[in-house]
Write a protein that holds these residues in place. Sequence first.
Motif, PDB file in Angstrom:
ATOM      1  N   ARG A 101       0.742  -1.189  -0.091  1.00 33.98           N
ATOM      2  CA  ARG A 101       0.215   0.011  -0.039  1.00 33.98           C
ATOM      3  C   ARG A 101       0.848   1.189  -0.288  1.00 33.98           C
ATOM      4  O   ARG A 101       0.542   2.370  -0.658  1.00 33.98           O
ATOM      5  N   ARG A 102       1.890   1.240   0.696  1.00 32.39           N
ATOM      6  CA  ARG A 102       2.837   2.383   0.546  1.00 32.39           C
ATOM      7  C   ARG A 102       3.543   2.460  -0.660  1.00 32.39           C
ATOM      8  O   ARG A 102       3.629   3.613  -1.176  1.00 32.39           O
ATOM      9  N   MET A 103       3.888   1.547  -1.333  1.00 27.72           N
ATOM     10  CA  MET A 103       4.510   1.438  -2.849  1.00 27.72           C
ATOM     11  C   MET A 103       3.420   2.321  -3.807  1.00 27.72           C
ATOM     12  O   MET A 103       3.847   3.061  -4.618  1.00 27.72           O
ATOM     13  N   LEU A 104       2.193   1.885  -3.557  1.00 26.54           N
ATOM     14  CA  LEU A 104       1.242   2.497  -4.482  1.00 26.54           C
ATOM     15  C   LEU A 104       0.896   4.041  -4.265  1.00 26.54           C
ATOM     16  O   LEU A 104       0.375   4.453  -5.210  1.00 26.54           O
ATOM     17  N   ASN A 105       1.279   4.541  -2.916  1.00 31.35           N
ATOM     18  CA  ASN A 105       1.113   5.957  -2.778  1.00 31.35           C
ATOM     19  C   ASN A 105       1.972   6.605  -3.535  1.00 31.35           C
ATOM     20  O   ASN A 105       1.494   7.969  -3.985  1.00 31.35           O
ATOM     21  N   GLN A 106       3.264   6.465  -3.985  1.00 34.84           N
ATOM     22  CA  GLN A 106       4.216   7.069  -4.619  1.00 34.84           C
ATOM     23  C   GLN A 106       5.299   6.104  -5.411  1.00 34.84           C
ATOM     24  O   GLN A 106       6.260   5.977  -5.005  1.00 34.84           O
ATOM     25  N   PRO A 107       4.491   5.683  -6.326  1.00 31.30           N
ATOM     26  CA  PRO A 107       5.294   4.703  -7.268  1.00 31.30           C
ATOM     27  C   PRO A 107       6.305   5.313  -8.196  1.00 31.30           C
ATOM     28  O   PRO A 107       6.207   6.487  -8.645  1.00 31.30           O
ATOM     29  N   TYR A 108       7.459   4.539  -7.914  1.00 27.38           N
ATOM     30  CA  TYR A 108       8.545   4.684  -9.088  1.00 27.38           C
ATOM     31  C   TYR A 108       8.532   3.672 -10.105  1.00 27.38           C
ATOM     32  O   TYR A 108       8.284   2.425  -9.695  1.00 27.38           O
ATOM     33  N   PRO A 109       9.089   3.796 -11.388  1.00 26.15           N
ATOM     34  CA  PRO A 109       9.321   2.700 -12.325  1.00 26.15           C
ATOM     35  C   PRO A 109      10.450   1.715 -11.648  1.00 26.15           C
ATOM     36  O   PRO A 109      10.021   0.574 -11.895  1.00 26.15           O
ATOM     37  N   GLU A 110      11.320   2.064 -10.852  1.00 27.37           N
ATOM     38  CA  GLU A 110      12.320   1.129 -10.173  1.00 27.37           C
ATOM     39  C   GLU A 110      11.399   0.211  -9.317  1.00 27.37           C
ATOM     40  O   GLU A 110      11.952  -0.941  -8.978  1.00 27.37           O
ATOM     41  N   LEU A 143       4.022   4.204 -19.017  1.00 26.52           N
ATOM     42  CA  LEU A 143       5.362   4.558 -18.978  1.00 26.52           C
ATOM     43  C   LEU A 143       5.919   4.101 -17.560  1.00 26.52           C
ATOM     44  O   LEU A 143       7.369   3.951 -17.464  1.00 26.52           O
ATOM     45  N   LEU A 144       5.206   3.656 -16.558  1.00 34.78           N
ATOM     46  CA  LEU A 144       5.742   3.179 -15.438  1.00 34.78           C
ATOM     47  C   LEU A 144       6.574   2.000 -15.748  1.00 34.78           C
ATOM     48  O   LEU A 144       7.050   1.367 -14.733  1.00 34.78           O
ATOM     49  N   THR A 145       5.664   1.247 -16.555  1.00 39.43           N
ATOM     50  CA  THR A 145       6.501  -0.163 -17.118  1.00 39.43           C
ATOM     51  C   THR A 145       7.804  -0.144 -17.431  1.00 39.43           C
ATOM     52  O   THR A 145       8.159   0.778 -18.482  1.00 39.43           O
ATOM     53  N   THR A 146       8.849  -0.774 -16.923  1.00 37.21           N
ATOM     54  CA  THR A 146      10.080  -0.994 -17.427  1.00 37.21           C
ATOM     55  C   THR A 146      10.403  -2.369 -17.969  1.00 37.21           C
ATOM     56  O   THR A 146       9.680  -3.145 -17.761  1.00 37.21           O
ATOM     57  N   ARG A 170       0.083  -6.931 -21.014  1.00 37.17           N
ATOM     58  CA  ARG A 170      -0.230  -7.241 -22.509  1.00 37.17           C
ATOM     59  C   ARG A 170      -1.175  -6.183 -22.700  1.00 37.17           C
ATOM     60  O   ARG A 170      -1.254  -5.530 -23.561  1.00 37.17           O
ATOM     61  N   ALA A 171      -2.381  -5.840 -21.696  1.00 36.52           N
ATOM     62  CA  ALA A 171      -3.507  -5.048 -21.832  1.00 36.52           C
ATOM     63  C   ALA A 171      -3.133  -3.565 -21.903  1.00 36.52           C
ATOM     64  O   ALA A 171      -3.481  -2.698 -22.952  1.00 36.52           O
ATOM     65  N   SER A 172      -1.988  -3.278 -21.193  1.00 37.53           N
ATOM     66  CA  SER A 172      -1.496  -1.921 -21.246  1.00 37.53           C
ATOM     67  C   SER A 172      -0.752  -1.767 -22.580  1.00 37.53           C
ATOM     68  O   SER A 172      -0.886  -0.522 -23.061  1.00 37.53           O
ATOM     69  N   LEU A 173       0.152  -2.598 -23.112  1.00 41.63           N
ATOM     70  CA  LEU A 173       0.729  -2.459 -24.432  1.00 41.63           C
ATOM     71  C   LEU A 173      -0.549  -2.430 -25.444  1.00 41.63           C
ATOM     72  O   LEU A 173      -0.109  -1.837 -26.732  1.00 41.63           O
ATOM     73  N   SER A 174      -1.310  -3.120 -25.312  1.00 42.65           N
ATOM     74  CA  SER A 174      -2.386  -3.096 -26.425  1.00 42.65           C
ATOM     75  C   SER A 174      -3.212  -1.975 -26.673  1.00 42.65           C
ATOM     76  O   SER A 174      -3.662  -1.691 -27.734  1.00 42.65           O
ATOM     77  N   ALA A 175      -3.255  -1.212 -25.564  1.00 39.52           N
ATOM     78  CA  ALA A 175      -4.167   0.198 -25.690  1.00 39.52           C
ATOM     79  C   ALA A 175      -3.207   1.114 -26.469  1.00 39.52           C
ATOM     80  O   ALA A 175      -1.957   1.070 -26.638  1.00 39.52           O
ATOM     81  N   GLU A 176      -4.179   2.119 -26.905  1.00 39.99           N
ATOM     82  CA  GLU A 176      -3.660   3.439 -27.794  1.00 39.99           C
ATOM     83  C   GLU A 176      -2.110   4.052 -27.211  1.00 39.99           C
ATOM     84  O   GLU A 176      -1.393   3.998 -27.546  1.00 39.99           O
ATOM     85  N   SER A 177      -2.557   4.172 -25.922  1.00 40.05           N
ATOM     86  CA  SER A 177      -1.544   4.774 -25.063  1.00 40.05           C
ATOM     87  C   SER A 177      -0.392   4.112 -24.806  1.00 40.05           C
ATOM     88  O   SER A 177       0.603   4.708 -24.222  1.00 40.05           O
ATOM     89  N   GLY A 178      -0.347   2.776 -24.997  1.00 34.51           N
ATOM     90  CA  GLY A 178       1.012   2.043 -24.826  1.00 34.51           C
ATOM     91  C   GLY A 178       1.959   2.132 -26.300  1.00 34.51           C
ATOM     92  O   GLY A 178       2.714   1.258 -26.260  1.00 34.51           O
ATOM     93  N   THR A 179       1.532   2.969 -27.264  1.00 34.29           N
ATOM     94  CA  THR A 179       2.462   2.856 -28.458  1.00 34.29           C
ATOM     95  C   THR A 179       3.957   3.253 -27.969  1.00 34.29           C
ATOM     96  O   THR A 179       4.863   2.512 -28.335  1.00 34.29           O
ATOM     97  N   ALA A 180       3.961   4.433 -27.145  1.00 38.47           N
ATOM     98  CA  ALA A 180       5.508   4.956 -26.733  1.00 38.47           C
ATOM     99  C   ALA A 180       6.141   3.870 -25.951  1.00 38.47           C
ATOM    100  O   ALA A 180       7.369   3.560 -26.274  1.00 38.47           O
TER     101      ALA A 180
END
Length: 502
Positions: A101-110, A143-146, A170-180
Amino acid sequence: MDVLERVRLAVAAARARDGGALEELIAALLAAGAAGDHGDAIEALRVLTERPALLLRLDSFIRRESWYSTRPVPSLTEVDPVALALAASHADGRIRERAVRRMLNQPYPEMMPFLVLRTSDWVRQVREPACAGLAVLLHENPLLTTVASVRTALLVNRRQRGSFAHGQLRASLSAESGTALSETLLMAPEAVVRRFALDTTTRRLRLRDLAALAESDPDRQVRARAAEAAARQAVWTDQVELLHRLARNRHAEVRTTALTGLMRTGSPQDVVPFLDDPSALVRALAREAARRTGADSLAYYRAAVQAAEPQVGAIGGLAETGTQADGPLLTALLDNPAPQVRVHALRALRNLDAVPVPQAMVLLRDGSTAVVKEAAAALAPSAAQLPADLLWDMLTDPQRPAVRRAGYRLLNRHDRPTALRAALVLSGDPHPRLAAQATTDATTQIRTLAMRPWHTRPVPSLDTSPAQAAELLALAEQRRTEITDGVVQLLRNVLRRAPGSQ
């Protein structure tokens, strides 16, 4: 020592599975977090998550170790991301839940790989908030995905409850916002990540991008999948020029897909020129194209192997379509100055069961190691008819391991006493791999011949004359260090009951 350098050294030691390395890795990570530099703490996590397999090992180790460790429970503060990440692996599920729950409050890609791990947690109260939080974070900011997150998800996907993160990515990549994001992952140095990204986003990639992947990616599977998608789009859009370009690629899997596309566009005449391609699959496609256009592929191969510089693809094509009557055409190539031509000629003669023994015997001493190996393979069915003196001379060649290996391979096709003698002789070879193989073979042969009280099947006999038995025993005594005393005694027992030794 710099805290980050300490982390890197600890990661290297842990990957090598040095004793106590995981304890040192934990200490190095905590030291990086406690130093107070937020940037160093995040970099320390990145160094660790670049090795997802190590991350999974560390997670299991912390879970076991934290039950009896005297180390205090890590502080669950967002100021120290290292302590927070390690707390997410604690044996106590309540601590893991609070860490998630703490990680979800201030997420970092790492931090994402640690969250991915917890989506497969065995405790529902930990797993559910991790899954829900990951879904929300990826939806709001793909873009949080590394690369490390994807590699971790691919490993976690093998677990019983590990499919959520894989599906969510997979769902995140398939979405239009996942192009970058997909463009970033397609440039990842890890082939598994590029395969994952390509499989997920193939339908959204432009044709030129697919073609570029097919032509330049270092991974064979990525090239093949990209080429297939590119060829499919090219066929649908009638872009024949792109198919021609891919057909000239140096990788066989790309050429195969491109030529299949040309066949589908109704252009078999453009595929026929590939009759002498180095790839057997490409040659098969070209022969089908020749059949459709009325060309005689066998006549082409017979003419091609008689050229001044015959192509190895033409030699392979003649082996695939010719008969024993084509043996003389291939035999003439055994004198060709190019080693690859001699290798493929021997292989073709073997496939057609038309090996000329006298000419092939000459190549057992060829200057090319590949030719020597292929000559031994071609002569293997006729090994018992070859001059024994030649083979024993090869077995003791002072210069070339390839010649000794070929002699050994052919002597192994003789009777049991000869094969055993050859193994015992070669077990003392200066080449370590040859010696190890011969030692294993000698030990196996002797154990197979030894009688055991519990054996119900007949034991093969070793028919030797007294002179042969004495020679085998003398060789075994010389090789006692390699084959062990017990095996020498087994051979002694075998020779006592050999019919010829009475």
